[in-house]
Scaffold this motif. Sequence first.
Motif, PDB file in Angstrom:
ATOM      1  N   LEU A  78       2.637 -29.533  14.000  1.00  0.00           N
ATOM      2  CA  LEU A  78       1.708 -30.162  13.060  1.00  0.00           C
ATOM      3  C   LEU A  78       0.759 -31.092  13.804  1.00  0.00           C
ATOM      4  CD1 LEU A  78       4.112 -31.056  10.096  1.00  0.00           C
ATOM      5  CD2 LEU A  78       2.809 -28.944  10.471  1.00  0.00           C
ATOM      6  N   CYS A  79      -0.481 -31.089  13.361  1.00  0.00           N
ATOM      7  CA  CYS A  79      -1.483 -32.045  13.849  1.00  0.00           C
ATOM      8  C   CYS A  79      -1.638 -31.988  15.364  1.00  0.00           C
ATOM      9  CB  CYS A  79      -1.131 -33.472  13.416  1.00  0.00           C
ATOM     10  SG  CYS A  79      -0.710 -33.651  11.670  1.00  0.00           S
ATOM     11  N   ASP A  80      -1.525 -30.776  15.943  1.00  0.00           N
ATOM     12  CA  ASP A  80      -1.653 -30.645  17.393  1.00  0.00           C
ATOM     13  C   ASP A  80      -2.998 -30.067  17.800  1.00  0.00           C
ATOM     14  OD1 ASP A  80      -1.376 -28.054  16.535  1.00  0.00           O
ATOM     15  OD2 ASP A  80       0.223 -27.519  17.941  1.00  0.00           O
ATOM     16  N   GLY A  81      -3.904 -29.913  16.824  1.00  0.00           N
ATOM     17  CA  GLY A  81      -5.236 -29.429  17.140  1.00  0.00           C
ATOM     18  C   GLY A  81      -5.402 -27.930  17.060  1.00  0.00           C
ATOM     19  N   GLU A  82      -4.312 -27.188  16.819  1.00  0.00           N
ATOM     20  CA  GLU A  82      -4.385 -25.735  16.715  1.00  0.00           C
ATOM     21  C   GLU A  82      -3.916 -25.291  15.331  1.00  0.00           C
ATOM     22  OE1 GLU A  82      -3.171 -23.197  19.892  1.00  0.00           O
ATOM     23  OE2 GLU A  82      -3.000 -24.874  21.275  1.00  0.00           O
ATOM     24  N   GLU A  91      -3.092 -28.677  10.085  1.00  0.00           N
ATOM     25  CA  GLU A  91      -3.972 -29.626  10.757  1.00  0.00           C
ATOM     26  C   GLU A  91      -4.742 -30.488   9.758  1.00  0.00           C
ATOM     27  OE1 GLU A  91      -3.854 -29.926  14.061  1.00  0.00           O
ATOM     28  OE2 GLU A  91      -2.332 -28.357  13.989  1.00  0.00           O
ATOM     29  N   LEU A  92      -4.309 -30.458   8.484  1.00  0.00           N
ATOM     30  CA  LEU A  92      -5.019 -31.195   7.441  1.00  0.00           C
ATOM     31  C   LEU A  92      -4.117 -32.262   6.836  1.00  0.00           C
ATOM     32  CD1 LEU A  92      -6.746 -28.125   5.711  1.00  0.00           C
ATOM     33  CD2 LEU A  92      -7.673 -29.614   7.493  1.00  0.00           C
ATOM     34  N   CYS A  97      -1.714 -35.150   8.535  1.00  0.00           N
ATOM     35  CA  CYS A  97      -2.581 -35.395   9.687  1.00  0.00           C
ATOM     36  C   CYS A  97      -3.622 -36.453   9.327  1.00  0.00           C
ATOM     37  CB  CYS A  97      -3.270 -34.110  10.130  1.00  0.00           C
ATOM     38  SG  CYS A  97      -2.130 -32.797  10.590  1.00  0.00           S
ATOM     39  N   ALA A  98      -3.762 -37.427  10.158  1.00  0.00           N
ATOM     40  CA  ALA A  98      -4.771 -38.469   9.981  1.00  0.00           C
ATOM     41  C   ALA A  98      -5.963 -38.134  10.861  1.00  0.00           C
ATOM     42  CB  ALA A  98      -4.201 -39.840  10.359  1.00  0.00           C
TER      43      ALA A  98
END
Length: 415
Positions: A78-82, A91-92, A97-98
């Motif tokens: 999660l939230c790793d840019g991919e 990614e949202l 994800c902030a």
Amino acid sequence: MGWYNTPYRASGFPDSSCLWNQFACSKNKCIAKQWLCDGENDCEDGLDESVQICGLVTCAPGLFSCPGSYACVPKRWLCDGERDCPDGSDELSAAGCAPNNTCDDSSFRCRNKACIPQRFVCDHDDDCGDGSDESVECAYRSCGSEEFRCGDGRCLLSSQWECDGYADCPDHSDELPLNLKCLAAGSLCNGSFYMCSNGRCISEGNLCDGRDDCGDRSDERNCNVNECLNRRISGCTQDCQDLPVGYKCKCWPGFHLKDDGKTCVDVDECSTTLPCSQRCINTYGSYKCLCVDGYEALDRNPNTCKALTAEEPFLIMADHHEIRKLSVDGSNYTILKQGLNNVIHIDFDYKKEFIYWVDSTRPSGRKINRMRLNGSDLKMLCINYVDLDVLLTSAKFGVQGSLNEQDTVFAVQED
């Protein structure tokens, strides 16, 4: 992604010849079981992602359930840019994800503060959206001897993809009509013939026969292997096409293949094909058209907006000596102003229903006049002369243009 708590139904189409570790989409198509309920439509009819197959699926502990699909991804992704979920929801905000103002060591920070994988930099794709990952400092690699160089400099992983009837280059330079070589290829390597990496055509019956019929051994590589059955081998993020020798990754509609030949990324139709008549919102794999206030989408074409008002549209046109009002179907024709000398520019203020025009006369020069649509309130406006080739700009006109004429160019002011 095959991480679930509740088993899915393991069989699909009855009376198939699929292996124990495969799922039957139909009588003639099998897919790997690990592709079930992963958020991607591997069966052509979507059976592998249907409620019938995936209705009882839940994600195991430590996994994130992708909204809108049955896919599960590890929470460490999660939230790793991919984007790992089909809709990118990992990614949202749905994944917690902030907004991220910093990028990790494996990411590239765009000028607009977005983060993209480092491998996406200098790959001919504007992944940042502001072009900062494809700057003038990029040193693009040269294509190898077994690769095909597209017109924009990209390298296709296999020269066999040239003239195969499918445009792999984003600029379509590997196929007709841009690639005239395909005219000869189509006549020589059609039907039961195979095109070697060096361009030679051999009979498909000579493939994988242990002999170097091509002369470059391209007809003996990866024989009798279906790389598409295992995504770890193919690396394709969406669809995979098995070829007589090798394979090819393909993307769903709304996506395009990156320079690595494996990764599919979203196409921003709103900035490329401009499909909407008014507002356009890009979505993951598609787009949505919206209308501004006072308009609605047509039933027969939701990409086109139509005014809600019952007022009939009309055209305002001018020849040299008259200004006319014309209905779009030509049934209503009215002369609004006549007896003019030489009308060279015209514009219309819709809100205030003012018509503006430039009337050129000699020797007195040019004059800008204004009147209401009904012919009243006729007025000649004040003219300030300025230098040649200056833009003619007026809030009353609503547009900008350049009077590239031999005579004086002027700007307009109205009190």
